[in-house]
Design an enzyme around this catalytic site. Structure first.
Site, PDB file in Angstrom:
ATOM      1  N   SER A  55       1.348  -1.292  -0.159  1.00  0.00           N
ATOM      2  CA  SER A  55       0.079   0.433   0.363  1.00  0.00           C
ATOM      3  C   SER A  55       0.950   1.201  -0.577  1.00  0.00           C
ATOM      4  CB  SER A  55      -0.944   0.207   1.438  1.00  0.00           C
ATOM      5  OG  SER A  55      -0.172   0.269   2.273  1.00  0.00           O
ATOM      6  N   ASP A  93       5.112  -7.656   3.169  1.00  0.00           N
ATOM      7  CA  ASP A  93       4.746  -7.487   1.895  1.00  0.00           C
ATOM      8  C   ASP A  93       5.258  -7.981   0.543  1.00  0.00           C
ATOM      9  OD1 ASP A  93       1.296  -7.565   1.807  1.00  0.00           O
ATOM     10  OD2 ASP A  93       1.766  -5.984   1.499  1.00  0.00           O
ATOM     11  N   LYS A 121       4.335 -11.275   3.285  1.00  0.00           N
ATOM     12  CA  LYS A 121       2.703 -11.734   3.215  1.00  0.00           C
ATOM     13  C   LYS A 121       2.443 -12.275   1.272  1.00  0.00           C
ATOM     14  CE  LYS A 121      -0.590  -8.836   3.430  1.00  0.00           C
ATOM     15  NZ  LYS A 121      -1.243  -8.396   1.602  1.00  0.00           N
ATOM     16  N   GLU A 190      -9.944 -10.084   3.150  1.00  0.00           N
ATOM     17  CA  GLU A 190     -10.390  -8.875   2.189  1.00  0.00           C
ATOM     18  C   GLU A 190     -11.016  -8.836   1.221  1.00  0.00           C
ATOM     19  OE1 GLU A 190      -7.757  -4.412   0.151  1.00  0.00           O
ATOM     20  OE2 GLU A 190      -7.032  -6.355   0.774  1.00  0.00           O
TER      21      GLU A 190
END
Length: 272
Positions: A55, A93, A121, A190
């Site tokens: 993000s 991530d 992740k 999510e």
């Protein structure tokens, strides 16, 4: 303020301690951070897990998706966060294109671990099982991300709720079990129906972390810039502005931790 927040955490958060939290029904809190100062503040506020999310491509770099983020970008921000966090569990991530093969995944995951990540992740379903197994057999813990996986935004045709049909829900359940068997330690869910989030959490042994996946996941995560309400544009349904009623970002962070712990977040209006 809850007694949980009044007591400073003295022991480092670990994979076994996170599993124990799920087993005793204590909610896990996770937030994204990208630098040492925010990581230190979150750690002090009792956040169990800090995610260096891809993000960062949107909230830090100004891109309109996470796709341009590189492994070097994530490694840099991971090192910053790891220096600031003393007891929180640090996870990073794996960005788009960094785990196309299991060998490439290992090479890039090592970079993140060396920068300070305690877990990586990855996004994807059953086809990632071999990669998960390859990493975990080589001492790299893995969280798997199911549901709305932003790196697949073009295939989804946008940021849309996943798992709404019975067929899609059953597929996600089978994938979760397969990935757990392959060695995954945690599961991020999510933008899926709250009922499916509950079913998946009950189905797997590993802790589940939800973002738009209902209140019954083992824990919750939000992006830093969302919960302090500084990211421009339309807010996702699962976002809550925790700056409301607070005079500081630390206050907002403590409010987030308290709301997750007592079950008041996510509320029905944050769920699908």
């Amino acid at each position: 303020m809850s007694s949980y927040l009044q007591e400073a955490r003295t022991k480092a958060v670990t994979i076994p301690s996170l599993l124990a939290m799920k087993e005793r029904g204590e909610k896990i809190t996770m937030l994204t951070a990208y630098d040492a100062s925010f990581a230190s503040m979150m750690d002090t506020c009792g956040v169990e897990m800090i995610l260096i999310g891809d993000s960062l491509g949107m909230v830090c770099q100004g891109h309109n998706s996470t796709l341009p983020v590189t492994i070097e970008d994530v490694a840099y921000h991971t090192a910053c966060v790891a220096r600031g966090s003393k007891t929180a569990f640090v996870m990073s991530d794996m960005p788009f294109g960094s785990y196309a093969t299991k060998e490439e995944a290992f090479k890039n995951a090592v970079k993140l671990v060396q920068a300070g990540a305690q877990m990586v992740k990855i996004e994807g379903g059953a086809w990632m099982a071999d990669t998960v197994r390859f990493l975990t057999e080589r001492a790299i813990p893995v969280m798997v991300h199911l549901g709305l996986t932003p790196q697949f935004v073009h295939q989804f045709g946008g940021y849309k709720v996943q798992g709404k049909t019975a067929e899609a829900a059953e597929k996600m359940k089978s994938e979760a079990l397969l990935l757990q068997e392959a060695g995954a330690d945690m599961l991020l869910l999510e933008a899926i129906p709250a009922s499916l989030g509950k079913e998946l959490t009950e189905l797997v042994k590993m802790p589940t972390i939800g973002i738009g996946a209902g209140p019954d996941c083992s824990g919750q995560v939000l992006v830093l810039h969302d919960y302090i309400n500084v990211f421009p544009g339309k807010k996702a349904r699962f976002v809550r502005n925790f700056m409301e009623g607070q005079t500081s970002i630390e206050g907002a962070t403590r409010a987030y931790v308290a709301a997750v712990k007592d079950g008041s977040f996510p509320a029905p209006e944050h769920c699908f």
